[in-house]
Write an enzyme that holds these catalytic residues in place. Structure first.
Site, PDB file in Angstrom:
ATOM      1  N   ILE A 158      -3.479  -4.831   0.623  1.00  0.00           N
ATOM      2  CA  ILE A 158      -4.775  -4.571   1.237  1.00  0.00           C
ATOM      3  C   ILE A 158      -5.382  -5.887   1.713  1.00  0.00           C
ATOM      4  O   ILE A 158      -5.493  -6.843   0.942  1.00  0.00           O
ATOM      5  CB  ILE A 158      -5.732  -3.871   0.251  1.00  0.00           C
ATOM      6  N   GLU A 360       0.692  -0.968  10.796  1.00  0.00           N
ATOM      7  CA  GLU A 360       0.525   0.334  11.446  1.00  0.00           C
ATOM      8  C   GLU A 360       1.829   1.108  11.598  1.00  0.00           C
ATOM      9  O   GLU A 360       2.014   1.866  12.540  1.00  0.00           O
ATOM     10  CB  GLU A 360      -0.144   0.154  12.816  1.00  0.00           C
TER      11      GLU A 360
END
Length: 376
Positions: A158, A360
């Site tokens: 993250i 992504e």
């Protein structure tokens, strides 16, 4: 069919390129060693020579309201510099505000979007898990307790910035299915732990995020309960086009560095740029970069026209991530051994561009999406 960008966009690209190399790169010096965003860099991004935050956020929430093609053309220029600069631009002008705008209540929008538009609120997407992934297989749980939910789980990889990130999109499974919660940080039960250093995109660490009896009020649910997967995946299509644009910008910078070096480096009394083998690599690099640029620009244009972009986004992303690594290899060969040292910026870009494989969605995921559209 007109492939020429408007003069306004060309002017913005030139201004952004000058800002990156004239100011931002210098402010990033030492970031990899110190592993934090320099205060001077944050100040420049918030209130510097050119607006950086809020470029795509609608004007009613304090932004500029740029369309995708305009923004991604400028983001391409930001990607010529340090990786964390383009990562902040990519997320804060796309990935992190759109879910609030698309799924949030008006109260939630008013609470967060104006702060995002000025860079006072940094957000983080707390979705990926070590034992699961980024889809239906998440293990984090949210248990109802009156008008609150108690979250427990573990996320990793993250991107967040201690002292700056004050909003987390926290995904966890409720009885209805995956649900997205808006969590204000710092919060009791929201525990952050830095991960090991990355190969590239060095600077602030990526983090493990632990939900340990994290208490969140039901008013902080984004969208409908059980529809968190729609929010998570809905973020990704335009975001993949954004990553493709970043790959083009990074590749263009490596080509520029390779051309500059080939003109200055002499062997046997001649610049290496005069060698046919070097010219062949330069031509190959430029051709692949232009192909990737046209792919992302077409996908961005389609988004601005309100068209479906799932397939085009996947094509742009998969080709860009493949292209940028090939360009990095050719640029390194043009530099020779000196390009493998930290004396030249190519070494940093060579490491950084590997992250495009994972941002992504992997190459395999993009190919799966493309194949599904072709074979249905």
């Amino acid at each position: 069919m007109d492939f020429q960008l408007d003069q306004e966009i060309l002017d913005l690209k030139a201004k952004a390129r000058e800002w990156v190399h004239g100011t931002l790169d210098g402010l990033c010096d030492g970031m990899e060693e110190e592993e934090k965003l320099p205060e001077a860099l944050v100040e420049e991004l918030r209130d510097g020579q050119m607006r950086f935050f809020g470029l795509t956020i609608p004007p009613e929430y304090g932004g500029e309201g740029w369309e995708a093609l305009k923004w991604l053309s400028v983001l391409e220029e930001f990607a010529r510099g340090y990786a964390f600069v383009r990562m902040i631009g990519h997320t804060m002008n796309g990935l992190f505000w759109r879910p609030l705008y698309d799924y949030g209540t008006e109260e939630q929008r008013r609470r967060y979007l104006p702060g995002m538009a000025t860079g006072q609120i940094f957000a983080a997407n707390s979705l990926t898990e070590p034992e699961g992934g980024t889809g239906r297989d998440i293990n984090a749980k949210a248990t109802r307790d009156g008008d609150h939910y108690i979250l427990n789980g573990h996320k990793w990889l993250i991107t967040q910035f201690p002292g700056l990130t004050t909003l987390f999109y926290a995904f966890a499974a409720t009885e209805e299915g995956m649900t997205c919660f808006l969590v204000d940080a710092p919060a009791e039960g929201l525990v952050t732990q830095p991960m090991r250093r990355m190969m590239g995109c060095q600077g602030p660490r990526h983090y493990n995020i632990f939900y340990r009896d994290l208490r969140v009020h039901e008013s902080q649910i984004l969208g409908e309960k059980g529809r968190g997967l729609d929010i998570a995946l809905g973020m990704l299509h335009l975001s993949r086009v954004s990553i493709a644009a970043c790959g083009v910008g990074t590749a263009q910078r490596m080509l520029d560095l390779a051309i500059d070096y080939a003109k200055r480096r002499h062997t046997f009394g001649k610049p290496v740029a005069s060698r046919q083998a070097i010219q062949g690599n330069v031509a190959q690099m430029a051709t692949e970069i232009e192909a990737a640029r046209l792919l992302y620009q077409r996908a961005a244009w389609m988004f601005d026209q309100g068209k479906e972009i799932v397939t085009q986004a996947a094509m742009a992303k998969v080709y860009s991530e493949q292209m940028v690594v090939r360009v990095a290899e050719m640029a390194l060969r043009i530099h020779g051994g000196v390009g493998f040292t930290q004396a030249y910026p190519l070494e940093r870009h060579f490491r950084d561009c590997r992250s495009f494989h994972f941002e992504e969605g992997t190459e395999e995921i993009q190919k799966l999406l493309i194949a599904r559209s072709l074979l249905r």
